[in-house]
Design an enzyme around this catalytic site. Structure first.
Site, PDB file in Angstrom:
ATOM      1  N   ASN A   1       9.222   6.455  -1.787  1.00 49.97           N
ATOM      2  CA  ASN A   1       8.653   7.786  -1.564  1.00 49.97           C
ATOM      3  C   ASN A   1       9.709   8.581  -0.804  1.00 49.97           C
ATOM      4  O   ASN A   1       9.907   8.407   0.389  1.00 49.97           O
ATOM      5  CB  ASN A   1       7.366   7.643  -0.741  1.00 49.97           C
TER       6      ASN A   1
ATOM      7  N   ARG B   1       7.475   8.054  -6.165  1.00 48.91           N
ATOM      8  CA  ARG B   1       6.429   9.059  -6.022  1.00 48.91           C
ATOM      9  C   ARG B   1       7.067  10.426  -6.247  1.00 48.91           C
ATOM     10  O   ARG B   1       8.070  10.762  -5.611  1.00 48.91           O
ATOM     11  CB  ARG B   1       5.841   8.986  -4.623  1.00 48.91           C
TER      12      ARG B   1
ATOM     13  N   HIS C   1      -2.238  14.750  -4.405  1.00 48.81           N
ATOM     14  CA  HIS C   1      -2.843  13.506  -3.895  1.00 48.81           C
ATOM     15  C   HIS C   1      -3.529  12.716  -5.016  1.00 48.81           C
ATOM     16  O   HIS C   1      -4.440  11.915  -4.760  1.00 48.81           O
ATOM     17  CB  HIS C   1      -3.920  13.796  -2.814  1.00 48.81           C
TER      18      HIS C   1
ATOM     19  N   ARG D   1      -1.563  23.880   7.543  1.00 53.11           N
ATOM     20  CA  ARG D   1      -1.740  24.812   6.410  1.00 53.11           C
ATOM     21  C   ARG D   1      -3.096  25.510   6.488  1.00 53.11           C
ATOM     22  O   ARG D   1      -4.087  24.890   6.881  1.00 53.11           O
ATOM     23  CB  ARG D   1      -1.657  24.068   5.079  1.00 53.11           C
TER      24      ARG D   1
ATOM     25  N   GLU E   1      -1.610   4.324  -1.979  1.00 57.52           N
ATOM     26  CA  GLU E   1      -0.911   4.973  -3.098  1.00 57.52           C
ATOM     27  C   GLU E   1       0.195   4.075  -3.638  1.00 57.52           C
ATOM     28  O   GLU E   1       0.466   4.053  -4.831  1.00 57.52           O
ATOM     29  CB  GLU E   1      -0.313   6.306  -2.617  1.00 57.52           C
TER      30      GLU E   1
END
Ligand code: ADP
Length: 403
Positions: free
Chosen positions: A7, A91, A180, A241, A382
């Site tokens: 990743n 990823r 996601h 965010r 993940e």
């Protein structure tokens, strides 16, 4: 068979080496502060000493070399030679409309990912660099790209389109993509396992609440809606965010403060959310502030919870029902007070949780036996999803070349 999962972010790289015969991680680590003189490397192989070191990591290819040499190190490594790694899964943030599932990386796939660079300017360049570096260092090892957007490619058009002139979709593919996806997919499959049901029969709402946060409505194992949009900025309130906001407010602030759009977007990504309200973007600080009765921390917590609850309500409507709700990622897994507030305020839907059980850690069901909807906490994974997709694609490819 050993599969490496990478990743590669803008300034960090995380890796996990899996032994797929046992579905287990045999080594993992991370390289942080890429591009700096004081890069930080941490590495741990099973039953070996942990490595912590600091050294300059000028670029991503150096980070990957470090990772590969630690994995094969006779003292602290996990394998004898790089030939033991049969595939590398990467990823990748954005698959655009090109990639509806994971793919073996070839020149065409790389060209398409390059085209998508602008859709994820923070992540895509690093994701692509990671793949290119691995291809250079291990040219005979298959590389697989697994996209955060792919799981959401099943969304119907009425869910993924914005109500703007249709030409913008035709010309620039302006639409909701969602992110996601690998995590939401893992959660849906795990919920089905825990319920001992076929995922095809279930309506699930997956709540991935980490630094970035998104909800997904998953009907019959397929994503039918999700809260992040064209970029990860839309939807829930997050650590830094803003999530949803009326775009007209942005023009208003741009005029008043005489700043360009880029500054506004930066503000929405990095200085908003929990941080924008309470001055702290980490949920642990917010929870502490709530305990200390700090008004702005309490407000931030309430706003965060309210937005999640509104989306859950919307997704129950979108699917005309829900069988299970699952919480995951740093905040979802570790904040019982948030889960309690959300679930207690959804009692209209017959949702009820055991407040004692809700205090647990790890994977568990928190709904009461009477609850009409199952509620779970499920730590996401993940990396195992990426490793499994990588194994599947390289096996299919090997079989094809044998025919
Ligand atoms: P990402 O992978 O998106 O960077 P994570 O899934 O690691 O993020 O989640 C990070 C968030 O999880 C942080 O905001 C942090 O506040 C929260 N978090 C982590 N541990 C805890 C904890 N013990 N209690 C509350 N929040 C936690």
């Amino acid at each position: 068979m050993k599969i490496l999962v990478i990743n590669c972010g803008s300034s960090s790289l995380k890796y996990k080496l899996f032994d797929m015969d046992k579905d287990s991680v045999i080594a993992e680590g991370r390289v942080e502060r890429i591009g700096e003189n004081d890069g930080i490397i941490t590495h741990q192989a099973v039953d070996r000493e942990k490595v912590n070191k600091t050294k300059p990591i000028p670029e991503h290819s150096v980070a990957i070399s470090e990772c590969l040499s630690l994995l094969t190190d006779p003292e602290v490594g996990a394998i004898e030679s790089l030939n033991d790694i049969k595939g590398i899964g990467h990823r990748v943030l954005h698959g655009g409309e090109y990639f509806k599932q994971s793919t073996l990386v070839d020149d065409t796939a790389l060209d398409q990912m390059e085209e998508l660079r602008d859709l994820g300017p923070l992540h895509m360049p690093a994701n692509i660099l990671g793949i290119r570096s691995c291809m250079k260092l291990m040219p005979n090892t298959p590389q697989v790209a697994v996209f955060d957007t792919a799981f959401h490619s099943t969304m119907p058009k009425h869910a993924y389109l914005y109500a703007v002139p249709y030409e913008l979709y035709q010309r620039y593919r302006i639409r909701r993509y969602g992110f996601h996806g690998t995590s939401h997919n893992y959660i849906a499959l795990r919920v089905a396992q825990l319920m001992n049901r076929d995922v095809k029969e279930l309506k699930i709402i997956s709540c991935h609440l980490g630094n970035g946060a998104s909800l997904a409505a998953i009907d019959g194992g397929r994503s039918v809606d999700t809260s992040m949009g064209f970029t990860p900025l839309e939807g829930l309130m997050m650590g830094t965010r803003s999530g949803d906001i009326d775009p007209s407010a942005l023009e208003y602030v741009m005029d008043k403060e005489d700043v360009p759009m880029a500054n506004i977007i930066n503000m929405l990504n990095k200085h908003s959310g929990l941080y924008g309200i309470a001055g702290a973007g980490d949920m642990r600080d917010i929870v502490q502030g709530v305990e200390d009765q700090k008004p702005m921390h309490m407000l931030a917590f309430d706003m965060y919870e309210y937005r999640i609850r509104k989306y859950i309500g919307a997704y129950i409507a979108a699917m005309n029902g829900v069988d299970a709700i699952a919480f995951t990622a740093g905040i979802g897994e570790n904040t019982p007070s948030l889960r309690a507030k959300i679930c207690d305020n959804l009692s209209y839907f017959g949702i009820a949780i055991d407040h004692q059980v809700n205090q647990q850690r790890g994977e568990f069901e928190l709904s009461t036996p009477e609850s009409k909807v199952k509620v779970y906490v499920i730590p996401t994974d993940e990396e195992i999803m990426i490793a499994k997709d990588t194994l599947k694609l390289i096996t299919e490819n090997n079989n094809k070349s044998k025919q």
